[in-house]
Design an enzyme around this catalytic site. Structure first.
Site, PDB file in Angstrom:
ATOM      1  N   LYS A  49      -1.146   4.220  -2.429  1.00  0.00           N
ATOM      2  CA  LYS A  49      -2.047   3.088  -2.657  1.00  0.00           C
ATOM      3  C   LYS A  49      -2.329   2.349  -1.345  1.00  0.00           C
ATOM      4  CE  LYS A  49      -1.087   1.805  -7.430  1.00  0.00           C
ATOM      5  NZ  LYS A  49      -0.650   0.722  -8.314  1.00  0.00           N
ATOM      6  N   LYS A  51      -0.203   0.941   0.528  1.00  0.00           N
ATOM      7  CA  LYS A  51       0.588  -0.290   0.470  1.00  0.00           C
ATOM      8  C   LYS A  51       2.033   0.031   0.796  1.00  0.00           C
ATOM      9  CE  LYS A  51      -2.180  -2.332  -3.188  1.00  0.00           C
ATOM     10  NZ  LYS A  51      -2.219  -2.695  -4.576  1.00  0.00           N
TER      11      LYS A  51
END
Length: 143
Positions: A49, A51
């Protein structure tokens, strides 16, 4: 006690910054199955993601283990839900309805239908998400 629709259910998530949306999904999944297995995404996989998890994997795993709706917790080491099925033998997968119609989940629908697994799309809790919480924390930290 009424019999639940599925014997074994499976769902996955990062469960970073655990919030009411996570709890709602787990409760709705457990309402439909006798035994709920939850895959918690390992830190290395969170990068899909783009992240980084704020809460380390082991802590996220322990948080999810303590939820009363959860019967078993396993590490999610890749995004291949079919591979998980080979190991865990569930008859339903639970996922937020925000994934419905995506190419990834359209493909999972085809693959799972061939082995008799149902995908249940559960209502996404509006107004809260880990992304929203993360942005709020970043704003507060800049003050």
């Amino acid at each position: 006690m009424t019999k639940k629709k599925y014997q074994v259910g499976y769902t996955t998530g990062v469960y970073d910054l655990f919030h009411i949306g996570h709890l709602n999904l787990l409760k709705k999944a457990k309402d439909q199955c006798e035994y709920l297995i939850v895959g918690v995404t390992i830190d290395e996989l969170v990068s899909y993601k783009n992240k980084e998890a704020i809460i380390p994997f082991e802590e996220r795993l322990e948080i999810v283990k303590q939820i009363s709706y959860v019967d078993a917790v396993v590490p999610q080491v890749n995004m291949n839900k079919m591979e998980a099925w080979y190991h865990l033998d569930f008859d339903a997968v639970f996922v937020g309805d925000d994934w419905k119609g995506t190419s990834t989940w359209n493909q999972f629908e085809k693959e799972f239908s061939e082995v008799g697994v149902t995908i249940e799309y559960l209502p996404y809790t509006k107004g809260t998400s880990s992304t929203h919480l993360r942005k709020t924390l970043e704003t507060l930290n800049r003050r």
